[in-house]
Scaffold this motif. Structure first.
Motif, PDB file in Angstrom:
ATOM      1  N   MET A  79       2.011  17.882 -25.831  1.00 30.50           N
ATOM      2  CA  MET A  79       2.171  18.806 -24.632  1.00 30.50           C
ATOM      3  C   MET A  79       2.045  18.662 -23.475  1.00 30.50           C
ATOM      4  N   GLY A  80       2.884  19.710 -23.133  1.00 32.83           N
ATOM      5  CA  GLY A  80       2.957  20.144 -21.366  1.00 32.83           C
ATOM      6  C   GLY A  80       1.864  20.990 -21.081  1.00 32.83           C
ATOM      7  N   LEU A  81       1.810  19.880 -19.826  1.00 28.33           N
ATOM      8  CA  LEU A  81       0.820  21.374 -18.751  1.00 28.33           C
ATOM      9  C   LEU A  81       1.374  23.330 -19.289  1.00 28.33           C
ATOM     10  N   LEU A  82       2.297  23.301 -18.922  1.00 27.17           N
ATOM     11  CA  LEU A  82       2.533  24.762 -19.208  1.00 27.17           C
ATOM     12  C   LEU A  82       3.305  24.934 -20.199  1.00 27.17           C
ATOM     13  N   ASP A  83       2.668  24.068 -21.769  1.00 25.53           N
ATOM     14  CA  ASP A  83       3.549  25.458 -22.957  1.00 25.53           C
ATOM     15  C   ASP A  83       3.661  26.048 -22.723  1.00 25.53           C
ATOM     16  N   GLY A  84       4.387  27.326 -23.584  1.00 23.18           N
ATOM     17  CA  GLY A  84       4.216  28.712 -23.434  1.00 23.18           C
ATOM     18  C   GLY A  84       4.521  29.522 -22.551  1.00 23.18           C
ATOM     19  N   LYS A  85       4.295  29.256 -21.125  1.00 27.00           N
ATOM     20  CA  LYS A  85       4.575  29.593 -20.612  1.00 27.00           C
ATOM     21  C   LYS A  85       6.157  30.180 -19.755  1.00 27.00           C
ATOM     22  N   VAL A  86       6.290  31.099 -19.341  1.00 28.58           N
ATOM     23  CA  VAL A  86       7.474  31.187 -18.822  1.00 28.58           C
ATOM     24  C   VAL A  86       8.026  31.771 -16.983  1.00 28.58           C
ATOM     25  N   ALA A  87       8.740  30.658 -16.515  1.00 22.46           N
ATOM     26  CA  ALA A  87       8.963  30.991 -15.107  1.00 22.46           C
ATOM     27  C   ALA A  87      10.234  31.279 -14.400  1.00 22.46           C
ATOM     28  N   ILE A  88      10.028  32.029 -13.664  1.00 14.78           N
ATOM     29  CA  ILE A  88      11.172  32.304 -12.431  1.00 14.78           C
ATOM     30  C   ILE A  88      11.035  31.081 -11.209  1.00 14.78           C
ATOM     31  N   GLU A 126      11.261  20.178 -12.954  1.00 18.04           N
ATOM     32  CA  GLU A 126       9.136  19.620 -13.221  1.00 18.04           C
ATOM     33  C   GLU A 126       8.458  20.852 -13.636  1.00 18.04           C
ATOM     34  N   LEU A 127       8.498  21.991 -14.189  1.00 17.12           N
ATOM     35  CA  LEU A 127       8.099  23.175 -14.602  1.00 17.12           C
ATOM     36  C   LEU A 127       8.380  22.928 -15.938  1.00 17.12           C
ATOM     37  N   ALA A 128      10.081  22.756 -16.122  1.00 13.41           N
ATOM     38  CA  ALA A 128      10.132  22.633 -17.618  1.00 13.41           C
ATOM     39  C   ALA A 128      10.030  21.732 -17.991  1.00 13.41           C
ATOM     40  N   LYS A 129      10.304  20.527 -17.209  1.00  8.21           N
ATOM     41  CA  LYS A 129       9.478  18.759 -18.308  1.00  8.21           C
ATOM     42  C   LYS A 129       8.376  19.158 -18.662  1.00  8.21           C
ATOM     43  N   GLN A 130       7.274  20.450 -18.162  1.00  7.51           N
ATOM     44  CA  GLN A 130       5.884  20.298 -17.958  1.00  7.51           C
ATOM     45  C   GLN A 130       5.763  21.855 -19.373  1.00  7.51           C
ATOM     46  N   GLY A 131       6.973  22.091 -20.166  1.00  9.92           N
ATOM     47  CA  GLY A 131       7.294  22.914 -21.476  1.00  9.92           C
ATOM     48  C   GLY A 131       6.936  24.378 -21.275  1.00  9.92           C
ATOM     49  N   ALA A 132       7.478  24.867 -19.576  1.00 11.28           N
ATOM     50  CA  ALA A 132       7.933  26.287 -19.078  1.00 11.28           C
ATOM     51  C   ALA A 132       9.155  26.388 -19.778  1.00 11.28           C
ATOM     52  N   LYS A 133       9.430  27.751 -19.738  1.00 12.13           N
ATOM     53  CA  LYS A 133      10.930  28.192 -20.150  1.00 12.13           C
ATOM     54  C   LYS A 133      11.423  28.452 -18.706  1.00 12.13           C
ATOM     55  N   VAL A 134      12.269  28.677 -18.083  1.00  8.47           N
ATOM     56  CA  VAL A 134      12.721  28.696 -17.113  1.00  8.47           C
ATOM     57  C   VAL A 134      13.837  29.442 -16.686  1.00  8.47           C
TER      58      VAL A 134
END
Length: 307
Positions: free
Chosen positions: A1-10, A25-33
């Protein structure tokens, strides 16, 4: 599980250096970037496809990302950037403002158009993306009937916090970004959006312009899990944490990352206070009072704040 699973980031300015480190790093933590970068030169001239390189790296590592080439200095394009995240991934949770250019020169040699160009990308670019994101999150909060948990992480620098020779435009923009950050932290609090500023370090295309610094390198040139003191991605773990749900209690803060150190900044605070006892100050006597009771010196060192 990543720290940002399910998040969307710019992440703006994510084609190289610090921005690329944040996106990875954001992508590694599960965010879609959404990897935004106009792809221009350090002076903000021209266009390119540097964002594609970062997207390719994210995808190679198993992450999800799309490239975006919006010019953050263009207000309407900033709106399209926010809309792209929502259109492609269904929502927006995190906005990291990192895009920037430099046109350094001492003030007597700096053309006004160079000053305007730096302010346009750093300050206007940060404000414009924040404005569009704020509208999106306020509408979402009203529809939900409660806070939405949005995150804005802006980028300041040591130049903005303490000044730097030859960088009156860059320093002014970076200082103003802190003011924008603290103001938006107040304005967006009820919507559940935190707003913080990070002052990163590292050997980037920008810092490599300083004589003696050496050649810039990219975050992906450092093996995963290894540490290099000048890695442009050294601040990225903090950015990822600030983007997470764990950081919902942190807003309006300025935090620097220098090598392996995290430094919580306090900002402008009252150092000493003197009173005229209910009278108007006499300027002919004020110098003596300030020298004795406030500055405790008449020396030339007062031209700079003491460390």
């Amino acid at each position: 599980m990543g720290l940002l699973d399910g998040k969307v980031a710019i992440v703006t300015g994510a084609g190289h250096g610090i921005g690329r480190g944040h996106a990875l790093e954001l992508a590694k933590q599960g965010a879609k970037v959404v990897v935004n970068d106009l792809g221009g030169t350090l002076r903000g001239e021209g266009q390119g496809r540097a964002a594609d390189e970062t997207v390719a790296l994210i995808e190679k590592r198993g992450g999800i990302a799309v490239a975006d080439y919006a010019d953050v200095g263009d207000f309407d394009q900033c709106g399209e950037l926010i809309g792209r995240a929502v259109d492609v991934f269904g929502k927006l949770d995190v906005l990291v403002n990192n895009a920037g250019i430099v046109r350094d020169s001492v003030i007597w040699n700096m053309p006004p158009e160079d000053f305007d160009a730096v302010i346009r990308v750093h300050l206007r670019g940060t404000w414009a993306t924040c404005q569009h994101a704020a509208k999106y999150w306020r509408a979402a909060a009203k529809a939900k009937g409660g806070p939405v948990g949005g995150r804005i992480i802006n980028t300041t620098s040591g130049a903005g916090l303490g000044g730097n020779f030859g960088q009156s435009s860059y320093a002014a923009a970076k200082a103003a970004i802190v003011a924008v950050t603290q103001t938006l932290a107040l304005e967006l609090l009820r919507s559940g959006v935190t707003v913080n500023a990070v002052g990163p370090s590292g050997l980037t295309r920008i810092t490599a312009t300083i004589p003696g610094m050496g050649e810039a390198f990219e975050p992906d040139e450092v093996a995963e899990g290894e540490y290099h003191p000048m890695d442009p991605a050294n601040s990225s773990p903090l950015v990822a944490w600030l983007a997470s749900d764990e950081a919902d209690h942190v807003t309006g803060q300025v935090i620097r990352v220098i090598e392996d150190r995290i430094i919580w900044m306090r900002g402008w605070t009252e150092r000493k206070v003197i009173s005229a006892g209910g009278k108007r100050w006499d300027p002919t006597k004020l110098g003596e009072v300030l020298a004795q009771d406030v500055f405790e010196t008449r020396g030339p060192g007062m031209r700079f704040p003491p460390s």
